[in-house]
Design a protein around this motif. Structure first.
Motif, PDB file in Angstrom:
ATOM      1  N   ILE A  44       0.875  -1.162   0.000  1.00 15.54           N
ATOM      2  CA  ILE A  44       0.000   0.000   0.000  1.00 15.54           C
ATOM      3  C   ILE A  44       0.923   1.226   0.000  1.00 15.54           C
ATOM      4  CG2 ILE A  44      -1.860   1.207   1.202  1.00 15.54           C
ATOM      5  CD1 ILE A  44      -2.526  -1.749   0.394  1.00 15.54           C
ATOM      6  N   ILE A  45       0.680   2.168  -0.879  1.00 12.00           N
ATOM      7  CA  ILE A  45       1.539   3.357  -0.950  1.00 12.00           C
ATOM      8  C   ILE A  45       0.879   4.475  -0.157  1.00 12.00           C
ATOM      9  CG2 ILE A  45       2.664   5.045  -2.444  1.00 12.00           C
ATOM     10  CD1 ILE A  45       2.723   2.883  -4.618  1.00 12.00           C
ATOM     11  N   ILE A  46       1.651   5.019   0.788  1.00 14.46           N
ATOM     12  CA  ILE A  46       1.169   6.120   1.622  1.00 14.46           C
ATOM     13  C   ILE A  46       2.170   7.262   1.545  1.00 14.46           C
ATOM     14  CG2 ILE A  46      -0.096   4.607   3.216  1.00 14.46           C
ATOM     15  CD1 ILE A  46       2.235   4.890   5.196  1.00 14.46           C
ATOM     16  N   ASN A  47       1.721   8.458   1.951  1.00 10.72           N
ATOM     17  CA  ASN A  47       2.658   9.575   2.059  1.00 10.72           C
ATOM     18  C   ASN A  47       3.233   9.607   3.474  1.00 10.72           C
ATOM     19  OD1 ASN A  47       0.718  10.831   3.692  1.00 10.72           O
ATOM     20  ND2 ASN A  47       0.101  12.298   2.130  1.00 10.72           N
ATOM     21  N   GLN A  48       4.084  10.563   3.750  1.00 11.79           N
ATOM     22  CA  GLN A  48       4.759  10.645   5.048  1.00 11.79           C
ATOM     23  C   GLN A  48       3.800  10.957   6.193  1.00 11.79           C
ATOM     24  OE1 GLN A  48       5.192  12.680   2.454  1.00 11.79           O
ATOM     25  NE2 GLN A  48       5.484  14.803   3.090  1.00 11.79           N
ATOM     26  N   HIS A  49       2.574  11.349   5.862  1.00  8.76           N
ATOM     27  CA  HIS A  49       1.573  11.652   6.891  1.00  8.76           C
ATOM     28  C   HIS A  49       0.621  10.482   7.133  1.00  8.76           C
ATOM     29  CE1 HIS A  49       3.051  15.720   6.615  1.00  8.76           C
ATOM     30  NE2 HIS A  49       2.767  15.749   5.329  1.00  8.76           N
ATOM     31  N   GLY A  50       0.827   9.389   6.405  1.00  6.91           N
ATOM     32  CA  GLY A  50      -0.013   8.211   6.576  1.00  6.91           C
ATOM     33  C   GLY A  50      -1.256   8.185   5.708  1.00  6.91           C
ATOM     34  N   ASP A  51      -1.365   9.115   4.746  1.00  7.89           N
ATOM     35  CA  ASP A  51      -2.508   9.135   3.831  1.00  7.89           C
ATOM     36  C   ASP A  51      -2.283   8.105   2.721  1.00  7.89           C
ATOM     37  OD1 ASP A  51      -3.964  11.419   4.953  1.00  7.89           O
ATOM     38  OD2 ASP A  51      -2.246  12.597   4.253  1.00  7.89           O
ATOM     39  N   VAL A  52      -3.281   7.274   2.460  1.00  6.94           N
ATOM     40  CA  VAL A  52      -3.169   6.276   1.397  1.00  6.94           C
ATOM     41  C   VAL A  52      -3.201   6.981   0.049  1.00  6.94           C
ATOM     42  CG1 VAL A  52      -4.251   4.273   0.292  1.00  6.94           C
ATOM     43  CG2 VAL A  52      -4.223   4.453   2.786  1.00  6.94           C
ATOM     44  N   LEU A  53      -2.181   6.709  -0.763  1.00  9.11           N
ATOM     45  CA  LEU A  53      -2.110   7.251  -2.119  1.00  9.11           C
ATOM     46  C   LEU A  53      -2.552   6.202  -3.138  1.00  9.11           C
ATOM     47  CD1 LEU A  53       1.382   8.996  -1.890  1.00  9.11           C
ATOM     48  CD2 LEU A  53      -0.869   9.973  -1.384  1.00  9.11           C
ATOM     49  N   ASP A  54      -2.217   4.952  -2.882  1.00  3.13           N
ATOM     50  CA  ASP A  54      -2.571   3.856  -3.782  1.00  3.13           C
ATOM     51  C   ASP A  54      -2.785   2.600  -2.955  1.00  3.13           C
ATOM     52  OD1 ASP A  54      -2.917   2.487  -6.292  1.00  3.13           O
ATOM     53  OD2 ASP A  54      -0.921   1.661  -6.024  1.00  3.13           O
ATOM     54  N   GLY A  55      -3.942   1.984  -3.120  1.00  2.00           N
ATOM     55  CA  GLY A  55      -4.203   0.734  -2.424  1.00  2.00           C
ATOM     56  C   GLY A  55      -5.366   0.792  -1.454  1.00  2.00           C
ATOM     57  N   HIS A  56      -6.284   1.710  -1.660  1.00  2.93           N
ATOM     58  CA  HIS A  56      -7.440   1.835  -0.760  1.00  2.93           C
ATOM     59  C   HIS A  56      -8.204   0.516  -0.644  1.00  2.93           C
ATOM     60  CE1 HIS A  56      -6.709   6.103  -1.584  1.00  2.93           C
ATOM     61  NE2 HIS A  56      -7.372   6.361  -0.469  1.00  2.93           N
ATOM     62  N   HIS A  57      -8.481  -0.128  -1.782  1.00  4.85           N
ATOM     63  CA  HIS A  57      -9.249  -1.368  -1.764  1.00  4.85           C
ATOM     64  C   HIS A  57      -8.435  -2.512  -1.163  1.00  4.85           C
ATOM     65  CE1 HIS A  57     -11.244   0.947  -5.062  1.00  4.85           C
ATOM     66  NE2 HIS A  57     -12.291   0.614  -4.323  1.00  4.85           N
ATOM     67  N   ARG A  58      -7.146  -2.565  -1.484  1.00  6.46           N
ATOM     68  CA  ARG A  58      -6.292  -3.613  -0.916  1.00  6.46           C
ATOM     69  C   ARG A  58      -6.189  -3.470   0.594  1.00  6.46           C
ATOM     70  NH1 ARG A  58      -1.173  -2.439  -3.436  1.00  6.46           N
ATOM     71  NH2 ARG A  58      -2.160  -0.641  -4.381  1.00  6.46           N
ATOM     72  N   LEU A  59      -6.095  -2.225   1.070  1.00  7.19           N
ATOM     73  CA  LEU A  59      -6.030  -1.986   2.510  1.00  7.19           C
ATOM     74  C   LEU A  59      -7.307  -2.463   3.192  1.00  7.19           C
ATOM     75  CD1 LEU A  59      -4.673  -0.783   5.030  1.00  7.19           C
ATOM     76  CD2 LEU A  59      -5.700   1.409   4.408  1.00  7.19           C
ATOM     77  N   VAL A  73       6.335   4.188   1.699  1.00  6.62           N
ATOM     78  CA  VAL A  73       6.140   5.613   1.948  1.00  6.62           C
ATOM     79  C   VAL A  73       6.747   6.378   0.786  1.00  6.62           C
ATOM     80  CG1 VAL A  73       6.604   7.551   3.486  1.00  6.62           C
ATOM     81  CG2 VAL A  73       6.175   5.274   4.442  1.00  6.62           C
ATOM     82  N   LYS A  74       5.937   7.201   0.154  1.00  8.83           N
ATOM     83  CA  LYS A  74       6.371   7.985  -1.000  1.00  8.83           C
ATOM     84  C   LYS A  74       6.219   9.470  -0.656  1.00  8.83           C
ATOM     85  CE  LYS A  74       5.866   7.678  -5.998  1.00  8.83           C
ATOM     86  NZ  LYS A  74       7.276   7.502  -6.253  1.00  8.83           N
TER      87      LYS A  74
END
Length: 146
Positions: A44-59, A73-74
């Motif tokens: 699951i790709i998230i930013n440094q603040h913990g917001d999901v950028l890619d993978g909402h359904h997988r999460l 973390v991207k």
């Protein structure tokens, strides 16, 4: 690429959740079955603040299955590039219709045009060439045909 194990409780899905199209029930059931049988193929790709950028359904599927997914973390130079990443990754999804892909691309074009306009206004009277901001955007986003 650095993969992290992060508690799913620290991850947030609300920032970009409205920018993605939901899977149909059948698509989601297939995704969840695949993760249950084979595990998670992509973090699951998230930013440094913990917001999901890619993978909402997988999460969501992992949470329902009681699995702790891996996270990547991207970080981005600015908010616009982060938003463009979210749109780009969703446009590439195979489950989207042509209409849905078109809507995402149009939502991408508006912030790009706004960014170009702001950069052009900041260059006014400085003698810089007008296309410089556009060239920088194309190079920064790796998306030459917006």
């Amino acid at each position: 690429m650095t993969i992290f194990e992060i508690s799913t409780a620290a991850v947030k899905t609300d920032k970009y959740g409205s920018k993605i199209y939901p899977l149909t029930k059948d698509e989601y059931d297939l995704l969840q079955k695949s993760i249950a049988e084979h595990g998670l193929y992509h973090p699951i790709i998230i930013n440094q603040h913990g917001d999901v950028l890619d993978g909402h359904h997988r999460l969501k599927a992992c949470q329902e299955l009681g699995l702790e997914p891996e996270f990547e973390v991207k970080q981005f130079e600015d908010q616009l590039l982060e938003e463009l990443f979210v749109i780009d990754t969703n446009v590439a999804r195979r489950q989207l219709s042509d209409y849905q892909k078109g809507e995402l691309l149009l939502s991408k074009k508006k912030p790009l045009l706004e960014m170009i306009a702001k950069q052009n206004m900041s260059l006014a009277g400085k003698g810089d060439k007008v296309l410089a901001p556009l060239e920088r955007i194309v190079l920064a986003t790796n998306y030459p045909n917006f």
